[in-house]
Design a protein around this motif. Structure first.
Motif, PDB file in Angstrom:
ATOM      1  N   ALA A  17       3.080  -6.365  -0.950  1.00  0.00           N
ATOM      2  CA  ALA A  17       4.108  -5.278  -0.650  1.00  0.00           C
ATOM      3  C   ALA A  17       4.632  -4.679  -1.604  1.00  0.00           C
ATOM      4  CB  ALA A  17       5.156  -5.736   0.508  1.00  0.00           C
ATOM      5  N   ALA A  18       4.940  -5.550  -2.646  1.00  0.00           N
ATOM      6  CA  ALA A  18       5.614  -4.746  -3.973  1.00  0.00           C
ATOM      7  C   ALA A  18       4.556  -4.027  -4.647  1.00  0.00           C
ATOM      8  CB  ALA A  18       6.057  -6.024  -4.879  1.00  0.00           C
ATOM      9  N   VAL A  23       4.053  -0.996  -2.486  1.00  0.00           N
ATOM     10  CA  VAL A  23       4.972   0.051  -2.635  1.00  0.00           C
ATOM     11  C   VAL A  23       5.166   0.763  -3.991  1.00  0.00           C
ATOM     12  CG1 VAL A  23       7.574   0.161  -2.578  1.00  0.00           C
ATOM     13  CG2 VAL A  23       6.616  -0.842  -0.980  1.00  0.00           C
ATOM     14  N   GLY A  74       8.463  -1.946  -7.606  1.00  0.00           N
ATOM     15  CA  GLY A  74       8.204  -2.194  -6.169  1.00  0.00           C
ATOM     16  C   GLY A  74       8.732  -3.907  -6.195  1.00  0.00           C
ATOM     17  N   ILE A 111      11.473  -4.542  -3.367  1.00  0.00           N
ATOM     18  CA  ILE A 111      11.391  -5.338  -2.268  1.00  0.00           C
ATOM     19  C   ILE A 111      12.304  -6.559  -2.148  1.00  0.00           C
ATOM     20  CG2 ILE A 111       9.802  -7.265  -1.113  1.00  0.00           C
ATOM     21  CD1 ILE A 111       8.457  -4.296  -0.710  1.00  0.00           C
ATOM     22  N   ILE A 160       8.733  -2.950   5.240  1.00  0.00           N
ATOM     23  CA  ILE A 160       8.693  -1.806   4.092  1.00  0.00           C
ATOM     24  C   ILE A 160       7.648  -1.506   3.756  1.00  0.00           C
ATOM     25  CG2 ILE A 160       9.322  -1.382   1.834  1.00  0.00           C
ATOM     26  CD1 ILE A 160      11.701  -3.179   2.113  1.00  0.00           C
ATOM     27  N   LEU A 161       6.428  -2.325   3.843  1.00  0.00           N
ATOM     28  CA  LEU A 161       5.080  -2.322   3.571  1.00  0.00           C
ATOM     29  C   LEU A 161       4.373  -1.285   4.812  1.00  0.00           C
ATOM     30  CD1 LEU A 161       2.283  -3.261   2.029  1.00  0.00           C
ATOM     31  CD2 LEU A 161       2.558  -5.004   3.916  1.00  0.00           C
ATOM     32  N   THR A 221       5.670   2.204   4.088  1.00  0.00           N
ATOM     33  CA  THR A 221       5.179   2.803   3.089  1.00  0.00           C
ATOM     34  C   THR A 221       3.634   3.241   3.288  1.00  0.00           C
ATOM     35  OG1 THR A 221       6.454   1.281   1.678  1.00  0.00           O
ATOM     36  CG2 THR A 221       4.790   2.470   0.522  1.00  0.00           C
ATOM     37  N   ARG A 241       3.611   6.990   2.973  1.00  0.00           N
ATOM     38  CA  ARG A 241       3.310   7.468   1.506  1.00  0.00           C
ATOM     39  C   ARG A 241       2.358   6.326   1.012  1.00  0.00           C
ATOM     40  NH1 ARG A 241       5.209  11.108  -2.607  1.00  0.00           N
ATOM     41  NH2 ARG A 241       4.720  10.396  -4.736  1.00  0.00           N
ATOM     42  N   GLY A 256       2.045   4.921  -2.649  1.00  0.00           N
ATOM     43  CA  GLY A 256       2.949   4.341  -3.172  1.00  0.00           C
ATOM     44  C   GLY A 256       4.067   5.213  -3.812  1.00  0.00           C
ATOM     45  N   ILE A 257       5.346   4.552  -4.517  1.00  0.00           N
ATOM     46  CA  ILE A 257       6.267   5.410  -5.224  1.00  0.00           C
ATOM     47  C   ILE A 257       5.445   6.322  -6.352  1.00  0.00           C
ATOM     48  CG2 ILE A 257       8.522   5.502  -6.347  1.00  0.00           C
ATOM     49  CD1 ILE A 257       8.951   2.883  -5.165  1.00  0.00           C
ATOM     50  N   TYR A 271      -6.136  -1.995   2.500  1.00  0.00           N
ATOM     51  CA  TYR A 271      -4.674  -1.849   3.046  1.00  0.00           C
ATOM     52  C   TYR A 271      -4.392  -2.548   4.560  1.00  0.00           C
ATOM     53  CZ  TYR A 271      -3.490   1.070  -0.929  1.00  0.00           C
ATOM     54  OH  TYR A 271      -3.173   1.555  -2.421  1.00  0.00           O
TER      55      TYR A 271
END
Lengths: 335, 440
Positions: free
Chosen positions: A250-251, A254, A266, A270, A317-318, A321, A325, A328-329, B202
């Motif tokens: 996830a990190a 993200v 990320g 997280i 959150i994952l 995201t 998006r 990711g950021i 993903y």
């Protein structure tokens, strides 16, 4: 003031510890994805393996009668990192390289990494048993630093343990070293070039095989650090990192897969989201009770999410995201 | 022609290859049956049948459509929880208490929150657009969540303290299985809607995350599923060993006949599902799915609704997973949310499909039985090896191996990993590869 100290103790410090671990793990995942283009599921078990390598070394040192002022786990870390990096290279050579040579799709490599996960998990439990072990093999005590806050009107001190301080220092050192390596060294630049466009990098004379090896060395040694730190923070057990591989993914996502700085951001994001979501806000907002009218007092527990759902915060959150998006950021190498 | 040469030549023909491999599997089943006894092999076979049904579901998703699904464990838990709700005997403590009323209020709160979100999403009609609308939607989600939590938390606490849990409806277990499939389909619809647009890796990570969310929910919603306190005994659709004993069978016979009855029902469902799935594969529908899998851009440009069709596959596969999960829960007679592990309930299914041959239903069924038997017998085999090794090390003066039981149990995880890595390297298309029939 006490509320603020409570907040620092419960959120800031534990969030930073968790964030350091997530960030170090996520860097490995994101580098492997950037260079080799597959999601490396076995990373969690690579962390566990690194922790066990450190554990064996530390036990050997303790058995040899060495007494040191630092926790043994940190002292053996450099050697453990080298061993784990070599093991990571061996795993690549044994399981992933033949598939890559055949031109297998990234999905096949992903499934192969699950096979590696299962093998490593089975082997670790076979060798070490499934019981929980303490990383403090020589019986070192965790020194607790208490920073007295009475000058600011607090009655309780800010407390932080010695291993936590060392963890912050180690993480900071590694992040700086990685930054210098990626931006200043030839090899680091080659890595970034290959992450951007593998074919172009190869054509322009970059030794891609070497870059792949360096990637595994970095990913393996960082996994060793993250795993050892996790084991020092919680306890050492064979399924230690399997539960943590998903927050780490996830990190990495993200932050933008393939993006090393994104992985660091990320990881902390997280970790803080998890810590803040289960934090009981009543503890901080209690002074408001004096202002609020009668009958409107705050409930005893004002956590956003019940504690047992802590792990799901990362997944939510994952998923959000990925929907909102997917890159990711920071824009990752995700196309 | 020498024997090995003729054997390898006959392995080229898909039909003969299949027959030989199924015969080999039959021999393995018989040997295991002789070694472990009739009741034990029937237990293995019944569970393997349920796993074969689940593997067929995964084959629809991965083999037909190339969709990654790592949420199998989640669907099995959903199936199990659904069949608990439908087939477990009625809990009168709950229905006579205030529980239903409070749950009704929680449902109202949930619907009200849903309306809030839906209204906020339509706010562009009254001129609220852009960032403002996004903010409004987020606020609506938050308000809905707070509202729902404010109703469900006391209801859950009340039910857990008075009645224990909601209990079931006391209906026939087969209805419970169908209900498991239905609930799985509904959940799969939403998961698919949300995540099918993602790329493969993903999608893998998103589905594994969703399956962990489902596990956390089912494990912690004690008022509905009793959580870690587990629900047992679940009723069987066929006579239980206890019923047969009451009819005068001996204990060992009663177990054999009861499991035989359950196995017959499970096989019947597997055969039905197999026929439907196999027919669908051969028909125009299956051809379209393969076209989408092999080149979704080309299929899309031919006017096929790629995401819609993939959603269809995802739902169909998940229905089989839900039914299979419900059957497993009913068969073991206990629903224990903490007994579900990604290794046993997600990755093992993947090994079954890949070793068997993705895209080939016969291969998947073969793989399911084979891998399940390997999984089950690696534990006693490892134990045997360890005990002998321990005797050896003991006689050499190194001391016996500690914790043999728990270590030997881990051997099967290792074996599973070895099997899948070998399969990927040397037989990436499986034991019975997909055969594409070409006309003309």
């Amino acid at each position: 003031m006490d509320e603020l100290i409570f907040f620092i103790n419960r959120v800031l410090i534990s969030g930073t510890v968790l964030g350091s671990i997530y960030a170090l793990g996520a860097i490995g995942i994101t580098l492997i994805f950037g260079i080799l283009r597959f999601a490396h599921f076995a990373h969690g078990d690579m962390m566990t393996m690194g922790a066990f390598v450190a554990f064996v070394l530390a036990s050997a040192l303790a058995a040899a009668g060495v007494v040191l002022p630092l926790p043994m786990g940190f002292v053996v870390l450099p050697v453990a990192m080298i061993i784990t990096a070599l093991l990571a290279l061996g795993i690549d050579k044994g399981f992933y390289a033949p598939l890559r040579a055949r031109g297998a799709k990234p999905v096949t490599l992903l499934i192969a990494s699950i096979g590696v996960t299962l093998m490593m998990q089975g082997l670790l439990r076979l060798i070490f048993g499934s019981s929980t072990k303490s990383m403090y093999v020589a019986g070192e005590s965790k020194d607790i630093f208490r920073i007295d806050m009475s000058w600011a009107g607090g009655t309780r001190p800010i407390s932080i343990t010695e291993p936590q301080v060392i963890m912050f220092v180690v993480t900071a050192l590694i992040v700086v070293a990685l930054h210098l390596f990626l931006t200043r060294s030839r090899l680091g630049k080659a890595m970034r070039a290959m992450a951007d466009n593998a074919a172009l990098a190869q054509v322009s004379g970059i030794n891609t095989a070497l870059v792949v090896r360096v990637t595994w060395v970095i990913a393996g040694s960082l996994a060793c650090v993250a795993g050892t730190m996790l084991a020092l923070d919680v306890a050492l057990m064979p399924d230690l990192a399997f539960n943590i591989v998903l927050p780490i993914f996830a990190a990495a996502i993200v932050g933008g897969l393939g993006h090393a700085y994104g992985a660091i951001v990320g990881g902390f994001l997280i970790a803080f989201a998890e810590t803040l979501a289960v934090f009981n806000w009543t503890a901080v907002l209690r002074p408001l009770n004096a202002i609020l009218p009668e009958g409107m007092a705050l409930p005893a527990n004002l956590a956003l999410v019940p504690t047992e759902y802590k792990l799901t915060v990362a997944f939510v959150i994952l998923v959000v995201t990925l929907l909102v998006r997917p890159t990711g950021i920071f824009k990752g190498a995700s196309t | 022609m020498s024997l090995p040469a003729s054997l390898s030549a006959s392995l080229q023909s898909p039909l003969r290859r299949g027959l030989i491999l199924f015969a080999a599997m039959f021999v393995i089943v018989v040997i295991t049956g002789v070694m472990q006894g009739g009741a034990s092999i029937l237990l293995i076979l019944t569970q393997a049948t349920a796993f074969a049904l689940i593997a067929l579901g995964l084959n629809i998703q991965w083999g037909y459509g190339g969709l990654f699904n790592f949420a199998i464990m989640g669907f099995l838990m959903v199936g199990g929880a659904s069949t608990v709700f439908l087939s477990y005997p009625i809990n009168p403590d709950f229905w006579t208490s205030d529980g239903p009323l409070m749950l009704g209020r929680a449902l109202l709160a949930f619907l009200f929150g849903l309306c809030l979100v839906l209204l906020a999403r339509q706010s562009h009609r009254i001129g609220i657009t852009g960032k403002l609308k996004t903010t409004l939607v987020v606020i609506a989600w938050f308000a809905g969540y707070i509202l729902y939590r404010s109703q469900i938390d006391p209801a859950a606490a009340y039910i857990e303290s008075t009645a224990g849990f909601v209990g079931g409806l006391g209906l026939h277990p087969v209805l419970g299985w169908a209900f498991g499939g239905l609930v799985s389909a509904i959940i799969a619809f939403y998961i698919g809607k949300v995540s099918l647009g993602l790329r493969t890796d993903y999608l893998a990570i998103a589905t594994i995350g969703i399956s962990e969310i489902l596990r956390a929910l089912i494990k912690n919603m004690d008022w509905l599923t009793r959580g870690t306190m587990t629900v047992s005994p679940m009723p069987w659709p066929t006579p239980l060993p206890q019923n047969l004993q009451a009819m005068g069978f001996s204990i060992s016979e009663s177990f054999i006949y009861a499991r035989l009855g359950f196995l017959a029902l499970a096989v019947l469902i597997l055969v039905l599902a197999f026929i439907i799935v196999q027919r669908a594969y051969g028909g125009p529908w299956g051809r379209m799915m393969r076209a989408i899998r092999d080149n979704h851009i080309a299929a899309g440009s031919m006017g096929k609704d790629v995401t819609g069709r993939q959603l269809e596959l995802f739902i169909f596969g998940s229905i089989l997973m839900g039914i299979g999960g419900a059957m497993l829960a009913t068969f073991t007679q206990i629903f224990d949310p903490s007994g579900y592990q990604p290794i046993n309930h997600t990755f093992m299914l993947w090994v079954m499909v890949i070793v068997g041959g993705a895209g080939n239903n016969w291969g998947v069924v073969l793989g399911a039985f084979l891998i399940y038997i390997v999984w089950v017998i690696s534990d006693p085999l490892a134990q045997l090896i360890f005990v002998n090794l321990s005797v050896l090390t003991d006689s050499l003066g190194w001391g016996a191996i500690p914790e043999i039981d728990s270590r030997a149990l881990q051997m099967r995880v290792f074996v599973l990993g070895v099997v899948i890595t070998i399969a990927l390297r040397y037989a990436p298309r499986g034991l019975l590869p997909e055969t594409v029939r070409r006309e003309g």
